[in-house]
Design a protein around this motif. Structure first.
Motif, PDB file in Angstrom:
ATOM      1  N   ALA A  51       0.846  -1.205   0.000  1.00  0.00           N
ATOM      2  CA  ALA A  51       0.000   0.000   0.000  1.00  0.00           C
ATOM      3  C   ALA A  51       0.875   1.247   0.000  1.00  0.00           C
ATOM      4  N   VAL A  52       0.665   2.116  -0.985  1.00  0.00           N
ATOM      5  CA  VAL A  52       1.383   3.386  -1.082  1.00  0.00           C
ATOM      6  C   VAL A  52       0.388   4.529  -0.915  1.00  0.00           C
ATOM      7  N   GLY A  53       0.901   5.716  -0.664  1.00  0.00           N
ATOM      8  CA  GLY A  53       0.035   6.835  -0.346  1.00  0.00           C
ATOM      9  C   GLY A  53      -0.474   7.622  -1.529  1.00  0.00           C
ATOM     10  N   SER A  54       0.163   7.476  -2.700  1.00  0.00           N
ATOM     11  CA  SER A  54      -0.228   8.321  -3.827  1.00  0.00           C
ATOM     12  C   SER A  54       0.202   7.693  -5.142  1.00  0.00           C
ATOM     13  N   ASP A  55      -0.284   8.277  -6.214  1.00  0.00           N
ATOM     14  CA  ASP A  55       0.058   7.858  -7.572  1.00  0.00           C
ATOM     15  C   ASP A  55       0.330   9.119  -8.382  1.00  0.00           C
ATOM     16  N   THR A  56       1.451   9.151  -9.088  1.00  0.00           N
ATOM     17  CA  THR A  56       1.789  10.339  -9.878  1.00  0.00           C
ATOM     18  C   THR A  56       1.019  10.409 -11.186  1.00  0.00           C
ATOM     19  N   ALA A 254      -2.890   7.574   5.905  1.00  0.00           N
ATOM     20  CA  ALA A 254      -1.834   6.836   6.612  1.00  0.00           C
ATOM     21  C   ALA A 254      -2.416   5.843   7.616  1.00  0.00           C
ATOM     22  N   GLY A 255      -3.450   6.261   8.332  1.00  0.00           N
ATOM     23  CA  GLY A 255      -4.057   5.378   9.318  1.00  0.00           C
ATOM     24  C   GLY A 255      -4.704   4.166   8.687  1.00  0.00           C
ATOM     25  N   VAL A 256      -5.305   4.342   7.522  1.00  0.00           N
ATOM     26  CA  VAL A 256      -5.931   3.222   6.817  1.00  0.00           C
ATOM     27  C   VAL A 256      -4.858   2.254   6.317  1.00  0.00           C
ATOM     28  N   ALA A 258      -1.962   1.727   7.732  1.00  0.00           N
ATOM     29  CA  ALA A 258      -1.477   1.009   8.913  1.00  0.00           C
ATOM     30  C   ALA A 258      -2.466  -0.075   9.336  1.00  0.00           C
ATOM     31  N   GLY A 259      -3.744   0.257   9.324  1.00  0.00           N
ATOM     32  CA  GLY A 259      -4.755  -0.722   9.692  1.00  0.00           C
ATOM     33  C   GLY A 259      -4.811  -1.889   8.729  1.00  0.00           C
ATOM     34  N   SER A 260      -4.597  -1.606   7.445  1.00  0.00           N
ATOM     35  CA  SER A 260      -4.610  -2.669   6.434  1.00  0.00           C
ATOM     36  C   SER A 260      -3.455  -3.641   6.642  1.00  0.00           C
ATOM     37  N   LEU A 261      -2.309  -3.121   7.070  1.00  0.00           N
ATOM     38  CA  LEU A 261      -1.167  -3.998   7.350  1.00  0.00           C
ATOM     39  C   LEU A 261      -1.427  -4.841   8.590  1.00  0.00           C
ATOM     40  N   GLN A 262      -1.953  -4.218   9.625  1.00  0.00           N
ATOM     41  CA  GLN A 262      -2.216  -4.944  10.868  1.00  0.00           C
ATOM     42  C   GLN A 262      -3.261  -6.045  10.685  1.00  0.00           C
ATOM     43  N   SER A 263      -4.223  -5.810   9.792  1.00  0.00           N
ATOM     44  CA  SER A 263      -5.275  -6.798   9.572  1.00  0.00           C
ATOM     45  C   SER A 263      -4.892  -7.860   8.556  1.00  0.00           C
ATOM     46  N   GLY A 264      -3.731  -7.687   7.915  1.00  0.00           N
ATOM     47  CA  GLY A 264      -3.280  -8.669   6.937  1.00  0.00           C
ATOM     48  C   GLY A 264      -3.815  -8.451   5.539  1.00  0.00           C
ATOM     49  N   GLN A 265      -4.481  -7.325   5.287  1.00  0.00           N
ATOM     50  CA  GLN A 265      -4.981  -7.050   3.939  1.00  0.00           C
ATOM     51  C   GLN A 265      -3.856  -6.702   2.972  1.00  0.00           C
ATOM     52  N   VAL A 266      -2.782  -6.127   3.500  1.00  0.00           N
ATOM     53  CA  VAL A 266      -1.592  -5.833   2.691  1.00  0.00           C
ATOM     54  C   VAL A 266      -0.373  -6.359   3.429  1.00  0.00           C
ATOM     55  N   ASP A 267       0.739  -6.472   2.693  1.00  0.00           N
ATOM     56  CA  ASP A 267       1.968  -7.043   3.255  1.00  0.00           C
ATOM     57  C   ASP A 267       3.007  -5.997   3.620  1.00  0.00           C
ATOM     58  N   ALA A 268       2.864  -4.793   3.068  1.00  0.00           N
ATOM     59  CA  ALA A 268       3.833  -3.728   3.339  1.00  0.00           C
ATOM     60  C   ALA A 268       3.169  -2.390   3.052  1.00  0.00           C
ATOM     61  N   ILE A 269       3.635  -1.338   3.732  1.00  0.00           N
ATOM     62  CA  ILE A 269       3.096  -0.004   3.500  1.00  0.00           C
ATOM     63  C   ILE A 269       4.229   1.005   3.468  1.00  0.00           C
ATOM     64  N   SER A 270       3.984   2.106   2.775  1.00  0.00           N
ATOM     65  CA  SER A 270       4.983   3.166   2.657  1.00  0.00           C
ATOM     66  C   SER A 270       4.644   4.327   3.580  1.00  0.00           C
ATOM     67  N   SER A 271       5.566   5.279   3.671  1.00  0.00           N
ATOM     68  CA  SER A 271       5.349   6.569   4.344  1.00  0.00           C
ATOM     69  C   SER A 271       4.758   6.423   5.731  1.00  0.00           C
ATOM     70  N   VAL A 272       5.441   5.663   6.580  1.00  0.00           N
ATOM     71  CA  VAL A 272       4.998   5.496   7.952  1.00  0.00           C
ATOM     72  C   VAL A 272       5.459   6.706   8.763  1.00  0.00           C
ATOM     73  N   GLY A 273       4.514   7.455   9.312  1.00  0.00           N
ATOM     74  CA  GLY A 273       4.842   8.629  10.109  1.00  0.00           C
ATOM     75  C   GLY A 273       4.962   8.289  11.578  1.00  0.00           C
ATOM     76  N   ARG A 274       5.371   9.287  12.351  1.00  0.00           N
ATOM     77  CA  ARG A 274       5.570   9.095  13.789  1.00  0.00           C
ATOM     78  C   ARG A 274       4.278   8.654  14.480  1.00  0.00           C
ATOM     79  N   ALA A 275       3.131   9.142  14.007  1.00  0.00           N
ATOM     80  CA  ALA A 275       1.863   8.852  14.668  1.00  0.00           C
ATOM     81  C   ALA A 275       1.507   7.374  14.644  1.00  0.00           C
ATOM     82  N   ASN A 276       2.031   6.637  13.646  1.00  0.00           N
ATOM     83  CA  ASN A 276       1.681   5.223  13.520  1.00  0.00           C
ATOM     84  C   ASN A 276       2.783   4.277  13.989  1.00  0.00           C
TER      85      ASN A 276
END
Length: 539
Positions: A51-56, A254-256, A258-276
Motif C-alpha cells: 500500500a502506497v500513499g499516492s500515484d503520480t 496513513a491510518g488506513v 497502517a490498519g490494512s497492514l495490521q489486519s493482513g490485507q496488505v503485506d507492506a506499506i509506505s510513508s509510515v509517520g511518527r503517529a503510527n
C-alpha cells in the motif's frame, strides 16, 4: 571485450573516489538491511501487496520522480549499472563492463549478451542509443534524465553490444547517473511512443517484472518476467524473481494503510509517520528505515516572485523555521533537521547547521530592514501590500501537511502570512514548469551531489527561477572535475551559496520508513532509498 577499469591505477583513482566515497547509508529495523533474517531458505511464488500513499499518474520510470511511484515502476526496467547502497560502488547490470577516458568525457559500455525485453526484442547498443537520444523530448516529467545527459555530444554504436556516450565537457557524475531509474533502459518500441503514451499505458522493459495492469489512483499490478536472467551484480538470487505478482494499492490515508497492514490485507506499506510507529512497531511488523541522500525536504522558493526577489525576505524565512521542532513532532523517529541543502548521507555534504539555526529575532530584524512593518493582525505589510505567500504542496507523503502547518505557524510568528494550497501529485512537474507558485514543498533523492546542478543551475530547467550568478559556474565545475578534493570544495561552495542567499529553505532530511509484515523477507533498499523486489519472498 575489455574488463572493468582498474580503479587502483592512478588514472582511475580520482573518479573511483567520486563514485565510492562517502555514500555510507544506513538501514534499520528488525531485518537490518532487509526483512526476515534467519527465516530459512527462500521460497518462490505468491503475491506481495504493497500500500502506497499516492500515484503520480505515470508508469514510465524515465518520467517518474515520486518515491511512491518509483517503488513499483523501478521493477520494470534495468539500468546499465547499479550502485551499492552500503559503499556507493558502481557495479555491473546491463553493462558487464565499461571504460572511461581520463577526462571523464567518454563512457564506453560493453553490454551483456542475451538480454531481452518483455516483447522479445533484444538489448543492443542501438537500443541504448535510442533511449538516450529520446531523453530531451520527454518534456517536463523527464527533467531528472535530461539533467543527467546535459552536455552530451553524441551516443555512438560501436558494435551490436558496445555503445559510447561522449560529452562536450568532463562529466564525472554520469556513471552514477546510469544506475538510476531515470536512465532505465526501455525497448525501442517504447522509446518510439510519445511521453504521454508511455505515462498512461506503461513501457516495455527488460526488468524482473512486467506491467500487468494500471488503474490510475487505484493500483499498479506487476507480473514476474519469465526467463529473466540478467539481474544486478548486487542481487542474491540469480534468474527470475521469487514473487509471482506485485500489487501496489493506492491508499492515501496513513491510518488506513497502517490498519490494512495490521489486519493482513496488505503485506507492506509506505510513508509510515511518527503517529503510527507505536501501533506498528514490534510483533509481526518490522519498521524499515533508511536516510535518503540528495536535496532535503524544504521550501522551494520561486526566486522570481516580487516578494522573494528580496534577499532579506528569503533570509528571514530561512531563520524563522524551527527545523528541530518539525523533525521531532511530525517525522519518523530518527529524522534529522536539515543542516544543509544536501542530506548528510550525500557525498561531499557540508555542515551548515550554524547558518540554519532557528532565530525568530533575526528573522524579524531582517524583515524590519526590508521595510516590512507588523500590522494590527500581526501580519507585516509594506506600501499597502501584506507579506503573504502561498505554499503549494502535494499529498505524496503523510508528513507533508502537518509539517507545513508547523511552518505556517512559525512564519506567522514573525509576521509572514502563509496560505497552504494542495494540488494532486500528478500536477507537481507541470506546476514547477509553469512557474505559477510562490513556494513548493519538495525534495529530490540522488546519491550524488550533482543533484544540486539538476535542481538549481540556471543553465538547466531552473524551476525555482534563480537569477544567474556565480553559483552556475560552481555547479558546472563540480560536474566536470575528476579531482576529488576540488569537487568536494566546489560542492561545499555551492551549498554555502544556496544557504547564504536563501535561494532554497532546507527543513528536514527525508528518511524513508516502511512497515513490512513478518512473513515478507529480503525486501531491501537501493542506494536511493527506494526498494528492490527481485530478491523478496513471502513465507
Amino acid at each position: 571485450m575489455t574488463a572493468l577499469p582498474d580503479f587502483r591505477h592512478s588514472r582511475w583513482a580520482p573518479l573511483a573516489a567520486l563514485l565510492t566515497g562517502a555514500v555510507l547509508l544506513t538501514a534499520c529495523g528488525s531485518g537490518g538491511d532487509g526483512t526476515g533474517a534467519g527465516s530459512g531458505p527462500a521460497k518462490s511464488g505468491g503475491t506481495l501487496t504493497f500500500a502506497v500513499g499516492s500515484d503520480t499518474g505515470c508508469v514510465d520510470p524515465q518520467q517518474v520522480g515520486s518515491n511512491e511511484s518509483i517503488y513499483s515502476v523501478r521493477q520494470i526496467v534495468d539500468s546499465l549499472t547499479d550502485q551499492d547502497p552500503k559503499t556507493g560502488e558502481i557495479v555491473p547490470w546491463l553493462a558487464k563492463s565499461w571504460d572511461i577516458d581520463a577526462r571523464a568525457t567518454t563512457f564506453t559500455f560493453h553490454l551483456r549478451p542475451g538480454v531481452t525485453f518483455s516483447d522479445g526484442s533484444e538489448l543492443t547498443a542501438q537500443v541504448v542509443k535510442d533511449n538516450f537520444d529520446a531523453v530531451p523530448d520527454l518534456g517536463p516529467l523527464g527533467s531528472l534524465a535530461q539533467g543527467y545527459l546535459t552536455g552530451v555530444k553524441s551516443t555512438t554504436v560501436l558494435d551490436p553490444l558496445t555503445v559510447r556516450v561522449t560529452f562536450a565537457e568532463p562529466n564525472a557524475q554520469f556513471l552514477q547517473a546510469t544506475s538510476t531509474h531515470s536512465l532505465g533502459i526501455e525497448s525501442s518500441a517504447s522509446v518510439k511512443r510519445t511521453p504521454q503514451q508511455k505515462c498512461s499505458d506503461g513501457v516495455i522493459g527488460s526488468g524482473p517484472f512486467v506491467l500487468d495492469d494500471y488503474v490510475q489512483n487505484q493500483s499498479i499490478t506487476l507480473a514476474r518476467r519469465t526467463g529473466y536472467d540478467w539481474g544486478s551484480a548486487l542481487w542474491s538470487k540469480k534468474g527470475e524473481a521469487h514473487l509471482d505478482k506485485l500489487v501496489f494499492k493506492v491508499v492515501p490515508e496513513a491510518g488506513v494503510r497502517a490498519g490494512s497492514l495490521q489486519s493482513g490485507q496488505v503485506d507492506a506499506i509506505s510513508s509510515v509517520g511518527r503517529a503510527n510507529e507505536a501501533a506498528l512497531g514490534g510483533g509481526q511488523v518490522a519498521l524499515l528505515r533508511r536516510a535518503n541522500p540528495g536535496v532535503v525536504f524544504g521550501l522551494g522558493l520561486n526566486n522570481s516572485r516580487p516578494l522573494l526577489k528580496d534577499t532579506k525576505v528569503r533570509q528571514a524565512i530561512l531563520a524563522a523555521v524551527d527545523r528541530k521542532q518539525i523533525a521531532d513532532t511530525v517525522f519518523p523517529t530518527g529524522t534529522a533537521p536539515a543542516t544543509s541543502v544536501l542530506a548528510r548521507t550525500t557525498p561531499d555534504y557540508t555542515d551548515l547547521s550554524a547558518d540554519l539555526a532557528f532565530d525568530a529575532d533575526k528573522a524579524k530584524s531582517l524583515l524590519d530592514m526590508a521595510g516590512w512593518r507588523a500590522g494590527g493582525d500581526g501580519v507585516r505589510a509594506k506600501d499597502g501590500k501584506r507579506l503573504s505567500l502561498t505554499i503549494t504542496w502535494f499529498p505524496n507523503a503523510a508528513t507533508n501537511q502537518p509539517a507545513l502547518e508547523l511552518v505556517q505557524q512559525q512564519l506567522k510568528a514573525v509576521g509572514v502570512d502563509v496560505v497552504l494550497k494542495q494540488l494532486q501529485v500528478s500536477q507537481f512537474a507541470t506546476t514547477l514548469q509553469s512557474g505559477d507558485f510562490d513556494v513548493v514543498w519538495s525534495n529530490v533523492t540522488r546519491s550524488d551531489p550533482d543533484i544540486l546542478r539538476s535542481s538549481f543551475s540556471t543553465d538547466l530547467t531552473n524551476y525555482y527561477r534563480l537569477p544567474a550568478s556565480s553559483l552556475d559556474s560552481v555547479l558546472s565545475g563540480q560536474a566536470a572535475t575528476t579531482d576529488t578534493a576540488k569537487r568536494r570544495e566546489l560542492v561545499g561552495q555551492a551549498q554555502r551559496l544556496l544557504v547564504e542567499n536563501a535561494y532554497n529553505v532546507p527543513v528536514v532530511e527525508l528518511q524513508t520508513q516502511l512497515a513490512v509484515s513478518g512473513k515478507v523477507h529480503d525486501l531491501d533498499f537501493d542506494s536511493g532509498s527506494r526498494i528492490q523486489l527481485h530478491d523478496t519472498w513471502i513465507g
